[in-house]
Design an enzyme around this catalytic site. Structure first.
Site, PDB file in Angstrom:
ATOM      1  CD  GLU A   3      37.006 -19.194 -15.559  1.00 58.45           C
ATOM      2  OE1 GLU A   3      37.017 -18.719 -14.409  1.00 58.45           O
ATOM      3  OE2 GLU A   3      37.566 -20.250 -15.862  1.00 58.45           O
ATOM      4  CG  HIS A  87      36.441 -21.470 -36.987  1.00 64.36           C
ATOM      5  ND1 HIS A  87      35.827 -22.708 -36.976  1.00 64.36           N
ATOM      6  CD2 HIS A  87      37.756 -21.703 -37.192  1.00 64.36           C
ATOM      7  CE1 HIS A  87      36.751 -23.648 -37.151  1.00 64.36           C
ATOM      8  NE2 HIS A  87      37.927 -23.061 -37.288  1.00 64.36           N
ATOM      9  NE  ARG A 106      34.404 -27.641 -28.207  1.00 63.61           N
ATOM     10  CZ  ARG A 106      34.604 -28.360 -27.108  1.00 63.61           C
ATOM     11  NH1 ARG A 106      35.488 -27.971 -26.215  1.00 63.61           N
ATOM     12  NH2 ARG A 106      33.920 -29.449 -26.894  1.00 63.61           N
ATOM     13  NE  ARG A 255      34.293 -27.690 -16.422  1.00 68.14           N
ATOM     14  CZ  ARG A 255      34.269 -26.373 -16.660  1.00 68.14           C
ATOM     15  NH1 ARG A 255      33.258 -25.650 -16.256  1.00 68.14           N
ATOM     16  NH2 ARG A 255      35.259 -25.783 -17.301  1.00 68.14           N
TER      17      ARG A 255
END
Ligand code: ZN
Length: 267
Positions: A3, A87, A106, A255
């Site tokens: 964030e 990755h 991801r 969430r």
């Protein structure tokens, strides 16, 4: 995750290291990470990095011509001279031999090249108020146009930019507001509490280097420390530090949301 505080720390850790570097090559392992992948190399190679900026959760790498707009989403990482592994999806090589890599377990993150006009239009339409710069009246006007649960509206990046699940839960606890409380029913005092807590919590978290829950690190590979200060996020079933009552969890806007049923009572 990450964030605003984490993205800000990525930028602070990288800005001095990469500003002034000339990009001489880009290794693209996973083209799907790049939005305009066909012309990406042509647009970016030979450009100089001028500086790094943040808007909401976006990283903007300002080039001598145009910009890279990067969203890390869940697990994206920008690492200066970082370890290349399975990755690693992108590697920007600099003239002096140093490099910047983009890793993402991801693969939800995105990298785009935008010219200055495209960047301005994109940010003006998709990215809401910047918490550190917004004044109370514009915060109030923008938020009170929204309907539904306050938690959902705090997560809406077009209202206030940079708040995700961690800081939304912490901000609501600090403000004594239930995550499902109807935004239109907020009192003036609630709005003042929210405004102050948004700014204070994001600022404190930024100073602490952000929160490392699973694998967040800054551009030099350093973890944050603000997770030690969390009062509700991820603490369902634990005692509220304020009243001792058991923290509960519910789903809001898909969430998991942790709150204290006493300190954040639905009024
Ligand atoms: Zn409590």
């Amino acid at each position: 995750m990450p964030e605003l505080p984490e993205v800000e720390n990525v930028i602070r850790s990288l800005v001095k290291k990469v500003s002034g570097k000339i990009i001489i090559n880009i290794e693209i392992v996973t083209p799907n990470i790049i939005y305009n992948r066909m012309e990406f190399k042509d647009l970016v190679i030979s450009k100089t990095i001028v500086t790094l900026l943040r808007r909401g959760k976006y990283i903007i790498i300002k080039l001598s011509e145009g910009n890279l707009l990067i969203h890390l989403r869940m697990t994206g990482k920008l690492l200066y001279n970082g370890e290349v592994n399975k990755h690693t999806h992108l590697r920007f090589k600099f003239l002096d031999g140093d490099y910047l890599i983009y890793n993402d377990v991801r693969k939800f993150g995105r990298v785009s090249y935008l010219n200055n006009d495209e960047l301005e239009v994109y940010l003006n339409t998709k990215v809401g108020l910047e918490p550190g710069l917004m004044v109370f009246d514009e915060f109030k006007d923008k938020l009170m146009k929204k309907t539904g649960a306050i938690k959902k509206n705090l997560l809406d990046q077009t209202v206030i930019a940079g708040i995700g699940n961690i800081y939304a839960d912490e901000i609501l606890f600090a403000s004594g507001i239930h995550p499902l409380f109807e935004t239109k029913n907020l009192l003036e005092s609630d709005l003042e509490n929210l405004y102050n807590n948004i700014r204070e919590i994001l600022e404190e978290a930024t100073i602490a280097g952000g929160s490392t829950i699973r694998d967040y690190v800054n551009g030099e590979g350093a973890a944050g420390a603000y997770q030690d200060t969390h009062k509700v996020y991820g603490k369902s079933g634990k005692e509220c530090i304020s009243c001792g009552c058991k923290l509960e969890k519910i789903k809001v806007a898909g969430r998991t949301s942790v709150f204290c049923p006493i300190c954040q009572r639905i009024r």
